[in-house]
Write a protein that holds these residues in place. Structure first.
Motif, PDB file in Angstrom:
ATOM      1  N   SER A 349       0.800  -1.224   0.000  1.00 12.30           N
ATOM      2  CA  SER A 349       0.000   0.000   0.000  1.00 12.30           C
ATOM      3  C   SER A 349       0.833   1.275   0.000  1.00 12.30           C
ATOM      4  O   SER A 349       0.337   2.338  -0.337  1.00 12.30           O
ATOM      5  N   LYS A 350       2.114   1.181   0.364  1.00 10.38           N
ATOM      6  CA  LYS A 350       2.962   2.371   0.449  1.00 10.38           C
ATOM      7  C   LYS A 350       3.995   2.480  -0.664  1.00 10.38           C
ATOM      8  O   LYS A 350       4.429   3.578  -0.999  1.00 10.38           O
ATOM      9  N   HIS A 351       4.408   1.361  -1.232  1.00 12.20           N
ATOM     10  CA  HIS A 351       5.534   1.366  -2.164  1.00 12.20           C
ATOM     11  C   HIS A 351       5.100   0.956  -3.560  1.00 12.20           C
ATOM     12  O   HIS A 351       4.312   0.019  -3.739  1.00 12.20           O
ATOM     13  N   LYS A 352       5.648   1.667  -4.557  1.00 12.11           N
ATOM     14  CA  LYS A 352       5.336   1.378  -5.954  1.00 12.11           C
ATOM     15  C   LYS A 352       6.584   1.648  -6.793  1.00 12.11           C
ATOM     16  O   LYS A 352       7.318   2.606  -6.549  1.00 12.11           O
ATOM     17  N   ILE A 353       6.833   0.799  -7.800  1.00 16.75           N
ATOM     18  CA  ILE A 353       7.960   0.998  -8.709  1.00 16.75           C
ATOM     19  C   ILE A 353       7.447   1.091 -10.141  1.00 16.75           C
ATOM     20  O   ILE A 353       6.385   0.548 -10.471  1.00 16.75           O
ATOM     21  N   TYR A 354       8.221   1.795 -10.999  1.00 17.63           N
ATOM     22  CA  TYR A 354       7.820   2.040 -12.376  1.00 17.63           C
ATOM     23  C   TYR A 354       8.962   1.712 -13.321  1.00 17.63           C
ATOM     24  O   TYR A 354      10.141   1.815 -12.973  1.00 17.63           O
ATOM     25  N   ALA A 355       8.610   1.384 -14.573  1.00 20.63           N
ATOM     26  CA  ALA A 355       9.564   1.234 -15.669  1.00 20.63           C
ATOM     27  C   ALA A 355       8.818   1.538 -16.959  1.00 20.63           C
ATOM     28  O   ALA A 355       7.663   1.136 -17.122  1.00 20.63           O
ATOM     29  N   GLY A 356       9.475   2.269 -17.872  1.00 16.92           N
ATOM     30  CA  GLY A 356       8.775   2.598 -19.102  1.00 16.92           C
ATOM     31  C   GLY A 356       9.615   3.395 -20.077  1.00 16.92           C
ATOM     32  O   GLY A 356      10.851   3.425 -20.005  1.00 16.92           O
ATOM     33  N   LEU A 357       8.914   4.073 -20.996  1.00 13.12           N
ATOM     34  CA  LEU A 357       9.531   4.857 -22.062  1.00 13.12           C
ATOM     35  C   LEU A 357       8.988   6.272 -22.028  1.00 13.12           C
ATOM     36  O   LEU A 357       7.815   6.507 -21.710  1.00 13.12           O
ATOM     37  N   LEU A 358       9.856   7.246 -22.382  1.00 10.81           N
ATOM     38  CA  LEU A 358       9.470   8.650 -22.471  1.00 10.81           C
ATOM     39  C   LEU A 358       9.965   9.197 -23.803  1.00 10.81           C
ATOM     40  O   LEU A 358      11.157   9.116 -24.114  1.00 10.81           O
ATOM     41  N   SER A 359       9.046   9.737 -24.590  1.00  8.24           N
ATOM     42  CA  SER A 359       9.382  10.286 -25.898  1.00  8.24           C
ATOM     43  C   SER A 359       9.056  11.774 -25.922  1.00  8.24           C
ATOM     44  O   SER A 359       7.993  12.195 -25.452  1.00  8.24           O
ATOM     45  N   THR A 360       9.977  12.587 -26.473  1.00  3.91           N
ATOM     46  CA  THR A 360       9.785  14.036 -26.537  1.00  3.91           C
ATOM     47  C   THR A 360      10.097  14.529 -27.941  1.00  3.91           C
ATOM     48  O   THR A 360      11.079  14.102 -28.554  1.00  3.91           O
ATOM     49  N   GLU A 361       9.249  15.449 -28.415  1.00  2.01           N
ATOM     50  CA  GLU A 361       9.493  16.096 -29.707  1.00  2.01           C
ATOM     51  C   GLU A 361       9.214  17.585 -29.554  1.00  2.01           C
ATOM     52  O   GLU A 361       8.167  17.985 -29.047  1.00  2.01           O
ATOM     53  N   LEU A 384      12.982   4.733 -15.113  1.00  5.30           N
ATOM     54  CA  LEU A 384      12.837   3.941 -13.893  1.00  5.30           C
ATOM     55  C   LEU A 384      12.419   4.889 -12.784  1.00  5.30           C
ATOM     56  O   LEU A 384      12.969   6.001 -12.666  1.00  5.30           O
ATOM     57  N   ALA A 385      11.463   4.484 -11.944  1.00  4.82           N
ATOM     58  CA  ALA A 385      10.961   5.379 -10.901  1.00  4.82           C
ATOM     59  C   ALA A 385      10.521   4.578  -9.678  1.00  4.82           C
ATOM     60  O   ALA A 385      10.224   3.381  -9.765  1.00  4.82           O
ATOM     61  N   TYR A 386      10.485   5.293  -8.554  1.00  9.62           N
ATOM     62  CA  TYR A 386      10.044   4.700  -7.284  1.00  9.62           C
ATOM     63  C   TYR A 386       9.169   5.714  -6.567  1.00  9.62           C
ATOM     64  O   TYR A 386       9.460   6.931  -6.564  1.00  9.62           O
ATOM     65  N   PHE A 398      -4.766  17.609   5.820  1.00  9.69           N
ATOM     66  CA  PHE A 398      -3.505  17.085   5.302  1.00  9.69           C
ATOM     67  C   PHE A 398      -3.547  15.552   5.343  1.00  9.69           C
ATOM     68  O   PHE A 398      -2.985  14.931   6.251  1.00  9.69           O
ATOM     69  N   PRO A 399      -4.218  14.924   4.379  1.00  9.02           N
ATOM     70  CA  PRO A 399      -4.398  13.467   4.436  1.00  9.02           C
ATOM     71  C   PRO A 399      -3.150  12.648   4.139  1.00  9.02           C
ATOM     72  O   PRO A 399      -3.135  11.441   4.357  1.00  9.02           O
ATOM     73  N   THR A 400      -2.080  13.286   3.629  1.00  9.47           N
ATOM     74  CA  THR A 400      -0.840  12.573   3.330  1.00  9.47           C
ATOM     75  C   THR A 400       0.261  13.109   4.222  1.00  9.47           C
ATOM     76  O   THR A 400       0.548  14.310   4.214  1.00  9.47           O
ATOM     77  N   ASN A 401       0.897  12.236   4.986  1.00  5.12           N
ATOM     78  CA  ASN A 401       1.957  12.648   5.902  1.00  5.12           C
ATOM     79  C   ASN A 401       3.291  12.820   5.194  1.00  5.12           C
ATOM     80  O   ASN A 401       4.020  13.775   5.460  1.00  5.12           O
ATOM     81  N   SER A 402       3.628  11.925   4.302  1.00 10.01           N
ATOM     82  CA  SER A 402       4.900  12.028   3.590  1.00 10.01           C
ATOM     83  C   SER A 402       4.792  11.339   2.236  1.00 10.01           C
ATOM     84  O   SER A 402       4.008  10.401   2.058  1.00 10.01           O
ATOM     85  N   LYS A 403       5.624  11.812   1.311  1.00 14.85           N
ATOM     86  CA  LYS A 403       5.622  11.243  -0.034  1.00 14.85           C
ATOM     87  C   LYS A 403       6.981  11.443  -0.669  1.00 14.85           C
ATOM     88  O   LYS A 403       7.637  12.475  -0.456  1.00 14.85           O
ATOM     89  N   LEU A 404       7.407  10.454  -1.442  1.00 15.87           N
ATOM     90  CA  LEU A 404       8.668  10.518  -2.166  1.00 15.87           C
ATOM     91  C   LEU A 404       8.442   9.960  -3.565  1.00 15.87           C
ATOM     92  O   LEU A 404       7.905   8.857  -3.718  1.00 15.87           O
ATOM     93  N   TYR A 405       8.851  10.728  -4.570  1.00 15.16           N
ATOM     94  CA  TYR A 405       8.838  10.239  -5.955  1.00 15.16           C
ATOM     95  C   TYR A 405      10.200  10.533  -6.560  1.00 15.16           C
ATOM     96  O   TYR A 405      10.631  11.688  -6.651  1.00 15.16           O
ATOM     97  N   LEU A 406      10.886   9.486  -6.959  1.00 11.42           N
ATOM     98  CA  LEU A 406      12.229   9.585  -7.539  1.00 11.42           C
ATOM     99  C   LEU A 406      12.196   8.959  -8.927  1.00 11.42           C
ATOM    100  O   LEU A 406      11.787   7.806  -9.079  1.00 11.42           O
ATOM    101  N   GLU A 407      12.642   9.725  -9.930  1.00  7.59           N
ATOM    102  CA  GLU A 407      12.602   9.237 -11.310  1.00  7.59           C
ATOM    103  C   GLU A 407      13.925   9.512 -12.001  1.00  7.59           C
ATOM    104  O   GLU A 407      14.524  10.580 -11.835  1.00  7.59           O
ATOM    105  N   THR A 408      14.389   8.536 -12.755  1.00  4.11           N
ATOM    106  CA  THR A 408      15.600   8.697 -13.554  1.00  4.11           C
ATOM    107  C   THR A 408      15.305   8.289 -14.988  1.00  4.11           C
ATOM    108  O   THR A 408      14.630   7.285 -15.246  1.00  4.11           O
ATOM    109  N   ASN A 409      15.795   9.086 -15.944  1.00  5.17           N
ATOM    110  CA  ASN A 409      15.606   8.835 -17.372  1.00  5.17           C
ATOM    111  C   ASN A 409      16.965   8.876 -18.070  1.00  5.17           C
ATOM    112  O   ASN A 409      17.792   9.760 -17.779  1.00  5.17           O
ATOM    113  N   PHE A 410      17.188   7.977 -18.979  1.00  5.08           N
ATOM    114  CA  PHE A 410      18.440   7.979 -19.735  1.00  5.08           C
ATOM    115  C   PHE A 410      18.154   7.532 -21.168  1.00  5.08           C
ATOM    116  O   PHE A 410      17.322   6.652 -21.418  1.00  5.08           O
TER     117      PHE A 410
END
Length: 564
Positions: A349-361, A384-386, A398-410
């Motif tokens: 319920s607290k932790h989630k991880i991501y992987a995918g593609l990002l395209s920019t024009e 890749l993200a967490y 204030f229903p959310t006490n803390s949050k962290l989103y970390l994303e790296t793209n290469f």
């Protein structure tokens, strides 16, 4: 006269504590002075309203003595000393410190006994006698967690082993086989997405039944935006099956957010307006899905359109998908289109991880290319993200006490018939430190970095505004690297009104201009939770490191988050 005397007699009879509430005193002695001190250390109740209360207290004292090792204590007769005093004597006799408990290793795990005793052997374990009751309750709870909720255990054949030790047999009575969850029945919100039971709460059929663990898991339902738990879960036991009942309700989870900002243009000295609209739709199809739509037009003639779609637990699997489209236009200079596709996995319920593609024009809109720093380009990134989220559902403001989103793209950028490797890292984190019920400190860290050998103006990072560093225009700051800290001291007047300070600081670099700068924002604000939603007011003044304070640099931001 007779009537007066009769009235006084009635009043005295009704209100006199002497006749009906006489206090009785109890004194319990031991056989010796030391034993008396031990009994007094139990802090027994010495003043009582009647004899029945005295008898009950004496029985309780005997039970306490038994639990701490005086199992042979002997009570003498309770004697009435006078009209309001009673006394008795308890002979404590020997105290037994240790008990040797013999067990059947086919019914209890050796590892469980090692958690409660330092001396565990093949057929018995040693235990302080004063801990027996707590240990038996602990063992019983652990056995129940293994799917045996009707298990019973007790000590039998209690014997005196020597002058200070006892021995006993541990008897465990339980059903022949463990209980498993055969059926999960949802009441109140029957269309609740079942995938959330299996992957979010980790509750599923054929799982070993443990009611305490289930209650802890279902409490996490209150962290979902679209559902609440009405009351604790209940269980129906039959001869061959176990049915779990969950009581849920669907809650308002859609929101509409907008703000209006205005300030004075430094060049024209005219009042200018900016704002945005943000629509969030959640679980309207009873799938747990969410759709976000953002349109923003600010005072720098910048327009932003963004659409996000999240589909959790595809095909009842733990995998979900996130789709994003973002279009940004800078006056008549350039447009940038971002498209992202990410798969996410909800660990719990607290932790989630991501992987995918990002395209920019991005496209240069200038008819005459007077800027060498704006160019057409395309990028393709791997992402890749967490994400970590810790809620505090008890607080409506204030229903959310803390949050962290970390994303790296290469990945790579293609421009002017050339390719170049790039990487992009971003972080967005906040934490609320609750000092007490009314006072708290909000701390947010936000930053990003674009790493490349060369840079174009239309690919730089943009920040500034109410959701960034306050006191500056929306997306008015361009950088190749930035980091900012938002701080607020919050004071809640009640459950629906709060006031707060604003102290922001930021550092950014622009490698095109070879500029490095520090920024600061100061101000105050308040929030009011109304029937329409959360209304926020922010007043902030922004300045750079070498700039003097100017009242004309102040910004006022108004926003309203309405749930429906």
């Amino acid at each position: 006269m007779k009537k007066t005397s009769f009235l006084l007699l009635i009043i005295y009879t009704l209100f006199s504590s002497e006749l009906f509430c006489q206090n009785l005193h109890l004194k319990i002695d031991g056989n010796t002075e030391n034993q008396t001190n031990i009994i007094d250390s139990l802090n027994y109740l010495k003043i009582h309203k009647d004899y029945a209360s005295i008898k009950h207290e004496v029985d309780e004292v005997q039970k306490k003595l038994f639990k701490i090792g005086y199992i042979e204590n002997k009570l003498k007769e309770i004697i009435k000393s006078n009209d309001s005093s009673f006394k008795t004597q308890i002979h404590l006799k020997k105290k037994f410190n240790t008990i040797y408990i013999y067990y059947d290793k086919t019914k209890i795990k050796h590892s469980l006994l090692e958690a409660i005793s330092k001396n565990v052997f093949d057929d018995y374990f040693e235990l302080e006698f004063s801990k027996v009751e707590n240990v038996l309750n602990f063992i019983n709870s652990k056995i129940a967690e293994e799917g045996l909720p009707f298990s019973k255990l007790h000590l039998s054949n209690i014997k005196i082993k020597d002058t200070s030790n006892l021995s006993a047999n541990l008897i465990i009575e339980s059903q022949a086989r463990e209980r498993i969850i055969n059926n999960i029945i949802i009441k109140g919100y029957e269309k609740f997405p079942r995938s959330y039971l299996k992957h979010y709460l980790k509750i599923k059929q054929s799982q070993v039944f443990d009611l305490n663990r289930i209650k802890n898991k279902t409490n996490q339902l209150n962290n979902l935006k679209f559902a609440n738990e009405i009351k604790p879960p209940e269980v129906l036991f039959s001869k061959d099956s176990t049915a779990l009942y969950l009581y849920l309700e669907k809650s308002k989870s859609n929101s509409f957010d907008g703000f209006l900002g205005f300030g004075t243009n430094e060049e024209t000295n005219k009042l200018e307006f900016d704002g945005y609209l943000n629509l969030n739709l959640t679980n309207n199809l009873n799938f747990g899905e969410s759709f976000k739509l953002l349109y923003k037009s600010d005072e720098n003639d910048q327009k932003t359109f963004q659409a996000d779609l999240t589909l959790p637990y595809l095909f009842k699997s733990p995998i979900g998908i996130d789709l994003r489209l973002r279009i940004f236009k800078k006056d008549s200079s350039f447009t940038t289109v971002n498209q992202a596709l990410k798969l996410h996995y909800q660990i719990n319920s607290k932790h989630k991880i991501y992987a995918g593609l990002l395209s920019t024009e991005s496209n240069n809109l200038l008819t005459e290319n007077t800027s060498l720093t704006i160019s057409d380009y395309k990028t393709q990134y791997y992402t890749l993200a967490y994400e970590f989220t810790k809620p505090q559902s008890y607080n409506l403001l204030f229903p959310t006490n803390s949050k962290l989103y970390l994303e790296t793209n290469f990945g790579k950028r293609k421009a002017l018939n050339a390719q170049e490797r790039q990487s992009h890292v971003s972080i967005d984190a906040f934490k609320i430190f609750n000092l007490n019920r009314k006072n708290s400190v909000f701390l947010r860290l936000n930053g990003a970095s674009l790493n490349s050998n060369t840079y174009f103006e239309n690919e730089l990072l943009r920040f500034g505004g109410i959701n960034s560093i306050r006191g500056f225009e929306e997306n008015s700051l361009f950088s190749s690297l930035f980091g900012l800290i938002n701080t607020e001291y919050r004071y809640q007047l009640n459950n629906s009104i709060y006031i707060h300070s604003i102290i922001d600081a930021a550092y950014f670099e622009n490698k095109i201009l070879n500029a490095k700068e520090k920024l600061f924002g100061y101000g105050f604000g308040f929030g009011i939770l109304t029937q329409a939603g959360l209304f926020r007011f922010n007043y902030a003044n922004g300045k750079n490191e070498n700039q003097k304070f100017k009242l004309s640099n102040s910004k006022i931001h108004l926003s309203l988050i309405a749930n429906f």
